[in-house]
Scaffold this active site. Structure first.
Site, mmCIF file in Angstrom:
data_model
loop_
_atom_site.group_PDB
_atom_site.id
_atom_site.type_symbol
_atom_site.label_atom_id
_atom_site.label_comp_id
_atom_site.label_asym_id
_atom_site.label_seq_id
_atom_site.Cartn_x
_atom_site.Cartn_y
_atom_site.Cartn_z
ATOM 1 C CG ASP A 54 -2.358 -0.730 0.993
ATOM 2 O OD1 ASP A 54 -2.681 -0.593 -0.148
ATOM 3 O OD2 ASP A 54 -2.644 -1.190 2.069
ATOM 4 N NE ARG A 76 -5.102 -2.022 -4.304
ATOM 5 C CZ ARG A 76 -4.441 -2.281 -3.217
ATOM 6 N NH1 ARG A 76 -4.064 -1.368 -2.324
ATOM 7 N NH2 ARG A 76 -4.443 -3.544 -3.026
ATOM 8 N N GLY A 127 -5.979 8.604 -3.858
ATOM 9 C CA GLY A 127 -5.357 8.966 -2.559
ATOM 10 C C GLY A 127 -6.165 9.448 -1.537
#
Length: 306
Positions: A132, A182, A186
Site C-alpha cells: 500500500d 493499483r 489518494g
C-alpha cells in the site's frame, strides 16, 4: 471543507479514544471493516468468493512506534496467509501491507525484511503481496522497498495515487511487463506543494495515469468507485486491445457492492479491499473523509438507535 478536517482527525489520539469507546460506533464501522479477528477476515473472503469477488486483505495496524509492534503485525500476516492456504482461499486473496505497520519509520530494513517474509509466505500458498502507499513522505522509501522485493518476487504489487504531482513519472516507470499496479486517487491530507487540491484535477490526473498503465505491459488494478473512471477504464482497455483478464477493478469492502456485482456479471475480475483488525480508527476516518455520504451515515447512527 470537511475532508481535510477528518483527515487531521485521523491522527488525533483524543478523538481516537472517543470514537473507539462509543458503543454507537461499532455498527457503522462494520460497514467498512470486516471485523477484528482472523475468522472475520476469512469469512469476508468466503462471502465475496461466493459472489465471484476476490479480496485483498489489510490487517489494520499502521503508524507503529516499536519493533515489537512491527513484528507482531508481520506475524499477523503470516498467520493470515497460512489460514488462507489451509482454507483453500489463497488463490482468491491478495494481501495489502502498509509498510508503516512493519516499522518503516523506525528502520527501512526492518520493514523490508518483514515484507520479504510476507512475500515468501504469500508465494508458498499461491497468494500475492501488494504494498500500500501512504502519505507523500513515504513514497520514495516504499518504491525502494518494492524494487528490492521484486528482485525475488516480481509479482509484488504497487499502489500509485493520482493526487500526487510525481505519480505520472512513477506510473511510466512501473508500466512494464509483469508489473501489478493499483491506481487510486489518494486518501491522505497532502500539502499543495506536492499534491493536487481539487477533485477535478485529481480526476484528470487519474485518467492520464490510466492511459499510461493501460497502454503499458503491466497489470492495472483500477481502484475506484467512480462510475466515470470505471467506464473510461473499460474504453481504454478496449482501445489498447487488452483481454478481460489483463486488468481488474478494485473497490473498498462495503462500498458500492451493487457496482461490484454488476462488473462481475459483465465478466470482469473484481477485488474488494477488505480491512480487519482492532486498529481501525485511522482507516475509518479516511473513509469518512472521502465521501460526504459516508459521514452522513456515521452521524445518523449517533441520533438513531436500532
Amino acid at each position: 471543507m470537511l475532508g481535510p478536517i477528518l483527515l487531521s482527525a485521523a491522527r488525533s489520539q483524543t478523538l481516537r479514544r472517543l470514537v473507539s469507546a462509543s458503543p454507537l460506533t461499532r455498527p457503522v464501522v462494520d460497514r467498512f471493516v470486516a471485523g477484528e479477528t482472523l475468522p472475520d477476515a476469512l469469512g469476508a473472503v468466503r462471502e465475496g468468493a461466493a459472489d465471484g469477488i476476490d479480496a485483498t486483505l489489510d490487517f489494520l495496524g499502521e503508524d507503529i512506534t516499536s519493533e515489537a509492534e512491527a513484528l507482531a503485525n508481520r506475524d499477523a500476516y503470516l498467520r493470515l496467509l497460512e489460514a488462507l492456504g489451509t482454507e483453500g482461499l489463497a488463490a482468491r486473496a491478495d494481501v495489502s501491507v502498509k509498510l508503516s505497520a512493519f516499522g518503516q519509520s523506525l528502520r527501512e530494513d526492518l520493514a523490508l525484511e518483514g515484507a520479504r517474509r510476507v512475500a515468501e509466505a504469500a508465494r508458498a500458498v499461491g497468494s500475492t503481496l501488494t504494498l500500500d502507499m501512504e502519505d507523500h513522505t513515504t513514497v520514495d522509501s516504499t518504491l525502494g522497498i518494492l524494487g528490492e522485493l521484486r528482485k525475488d518476487h516480481p509479482e509484488t504489487g504497487a499502489v500509485l495515487q493520482s493526487y500526487l504531482f510525481r505519480t505520472e513519472d512513477d506510473a511510466k516507470a512501473l508500466a512494464h511487463e509483469g508489473s501489478r499496479v493499483r491506481l487510486v486517487k489518494g486518501a491522505y491530507k497532502e500539502p499543495a506543494e506536492v499534491a493536487f487540491q481539487h477533485k477535478s484535477e485529481v480526476d484528470r490526473n487519474y485518467v492520464r495515469l490510466l492511459k499510461i498503465l493501460m497502454a503499458g505491459g503491466g497489470y492495472p488494478m483500477i481502484g475506484s468507485h467512480d462510475p466515470r473512471m470505471i467506464e473510461i477504464a473499460k474504453t481504454l482497455a478496449t482501445r489498447n486491445g487488452r483481454t478481460i483478464d489483463s486488468y481488474e477493478f478494485q473497490m473498498l469492502y462495503g462500498i458500492r457492492t451493487e457496482a461490484q456485482h454488476k462488473l462481475v456479471n459483465e465478466g470482469h475480475r473484481v477485488r474488494a479491499y477488505v480491512p480487519y483488525g482492532g486498529d481501525w480508527y485511522g482507516y475509518f476516518m479516511r473513509r469518512l473523509a472521502e465521501r460526504p455520504a459516508n459521514l452522513v451515515f456515521f452521524l445518523r447512527s449517533f441520533t438513531t438507535r436500532s
